[in-house]
Design a protein around this motif. Structure first.
Motif, PDB file in Angstrom:
ATOM      1  N   SER A  31       0.830  -1.205   0.000  1.00 31.47           N
ATOM      2  CA  SER A  31       0.000   0.000   0.000  1.00 31.47           C
ATOM      3  C   SER A  31       0.868   1.260   0.000  1.00 31.47           C
ATOM      4  O   SER A  31       0.598   2.208  -0.739  1.00 31.47           O
ATOM      5  CB  SER A  31      -0.923   0.021   1.214  1.00 31.47           C
ATOM      6  N   THR A  65       2.362   1.647  -3.428  1.00 29.87           N
ATOM      7  CA  THR A  65       1.364   2.134  -4.381  1.00 29.87           C
ATOM      8  C   THR A  65       1.118   3.633  -4.210  1.00 29.87           C
ATOM      9  O   THR A  65       1.133   4.383  -5.178  1.00 29.87           O
ATOM     10  CB  THR A  65       0.039   1.360  -4.207  1.00 29.87           C
ATOM     11  N   VAL A  95       2.766   5.028  -7.734  1.00 33.49           N
ATOM     12  CA  VAL A  95       1.900   4.812  -8.889  1.00 33.49           C
ATOM     13  C   VAL A  95       1.485   6.121  -9.557  1.00 33.49           C
ATOM     14  O   VAL A  95       1.587   6.246 -10.779  1.00 33.49           O
ATOM     15  CB  VAL A  95       0.676   3.947  -8.515  1.00 33.49           C
ATOM     16  N   THR A 128      -0.289   0.936 -17.394  1.00 34.10           N
ATOM     17  CA  THR A 128      -1.083   0.481 -16.248  1.00 34.10           C
ATOM     18  C   THR A 128      -0.814  -0.990 -15.949  1.00 34.10           C
ATOM     19  O   THR A 128      -0.673  -1.379 -14.787  1.00 34.10           O
ATOM     20  CB  THR A 128      -2.580   0.705 -16.515  1.00 34.10           C
ATOM     21  N   ALA A 129      -0.719  -1.805 -16.995  1.00 35.16           N
ATOM     22  CA  ALA A 129      -0.434  -3.233 -16.796  1.00 35.16           C
ATOM     23  C   ALA A 129       0.931  -3.422 -16.150  1.00 35.16           C
ATOM     24  O   ALA A 129       1.075  -4.195 -15.196  1.00 35.16           O
ATOM     25  CB  ALA A 129      -0.502  -3.975 -18.128  1.00 35.16           C
ATOM     26  N   ILE A 148       2.707  -1.324 -14.314  1.00 37.42           N
ATOM     27  CA  ILE A 148       2.704  -0.858 -12.930  1.00 37.42           C
ATOM     28  C   ILE A 148       1.984  -1.863 -12.032  1.00 37.42           C
ATOM     29  O   ILE A 148       2.437  -2.173 -10.930  1.00 37.42           O
ATOM     30  CB  ILE A 148       2.082   0.550 -12.830  1.00 37.42           C
ATOM     31  N   SER A 149       0.891  -2.413 -12.508  1.00 38.03           N
ATOM     32  CA  SER A 149       0.154  -3.415 -11.728  1.00 38.03           C
ATOM     33  C   SER A 149       0.957  -4.689 -11.554  1.00 38.03           C
ATOM     34  O   SER A 149       1.066  -5.222 -10.447  1.00 38.03           O
ATOM     35  CB  SER A 149      -1.162  -3.756 -12.418  1.00 38.03           C
ATOM     36  N   TYR A 150       1.510  -5.186 -12.638  1.00 38.71           N
ATOM     37  CA  TYR A 150       2.250  -6.447 -12.579  1.00 38.71           C
ATOM     38  C   TYR A 150       3.468  -6.337 -11.681  1.00 38.71           C
ATOM     39  O   TYR A 150       3.715  -7.196 -10.850  1.00 38.71           O
ATOM     40  CB  TYR A 150       2.698  -6.882 -13.971  1.00 38.71           C
ATOM     41  N   GLY A 158       4.110  -4.078  -9.394  1.00 38.61           N
ATOM     42  CA  GLY A 158       3.716  -3.803  -8.015  1.00 38.61           C
ATOM     43  C   GLY A 158       3.348  -5.076  -7.278  1.00 38.61           C
ATOM     44  O   GLY A 158       3.744  -5.294  -6.133  1.00 38.61           O
ATOM     45  N   ALA A 159       2.610  -5.950  -7.956  1.00 37.70           N
ATOM     46  CA  ALA A 159       2.235  -7.228  -7.340  1.00 37.70           C
ATOM     47  C   ALA A 159       3.439  -8.149  -7.201  1.00 37.70           C
ATOM     48  O   ALA A 159       3.566  -8.880  -6.222  1.00 37.70           O
ATOM     49  CB  ALA A 159       1.153  -7.902  -8.171  1.00 37.70           C
TER      50      ALA A 159
END
Length: 96
Positions: free
Chosen positions: A6, A9, A13, A31-32, A34-36, A38-39
């Motif tokens: 958190s 992010t 982000v 966006t993909a 950053i999401s990938y 980050g996870a």
């Protein structure tokens, strides 16, 4: 090296989305990514997420083992993202 996804992010982000937009990056791929990534950060170290502490603190997983497995997972997912992922994004029309 954040101790929370958190916090990561909240800190990064918005800045990365703004910088990517200013540089003309395609929004869906940005966006993909950053999401990938980050996870992906959630499995790489013993202090990366709140749940990791529950496994690390009692000694179920040694620190060295955690970092080795995290590195292996990172390599695996990087290969997947840059091979299958690029092909899929091309199919979707996100990447030309």
């Amino acid at each position: 090296m954040f101790s929370s996804l958190s916090a990561h992010t909240v800190a990064f982000v918005a800045t990365f989305l703004d910088a990517g937009h200013a540089l003309g990056a395609q929004p869906m791929i940005l966006t993909a990514f950053i999401s990938y990534f980050g996870a992906l950060g959630g499995c790489m170290t013993n202090f990366s997420t709140g749940m990791a502490a529950m496994y690390y603190a009692p000694g179920y997983v040694a620190r060295s083992k955690w970092f080795v497995v995290g590195f292996q997972m990172a390599l695996f997912y990087l290969i997947v993202y840059f091979t299958i992922g690029l092909a899929w994004w091309t199919f979707l029309g996100w990447f030309q």
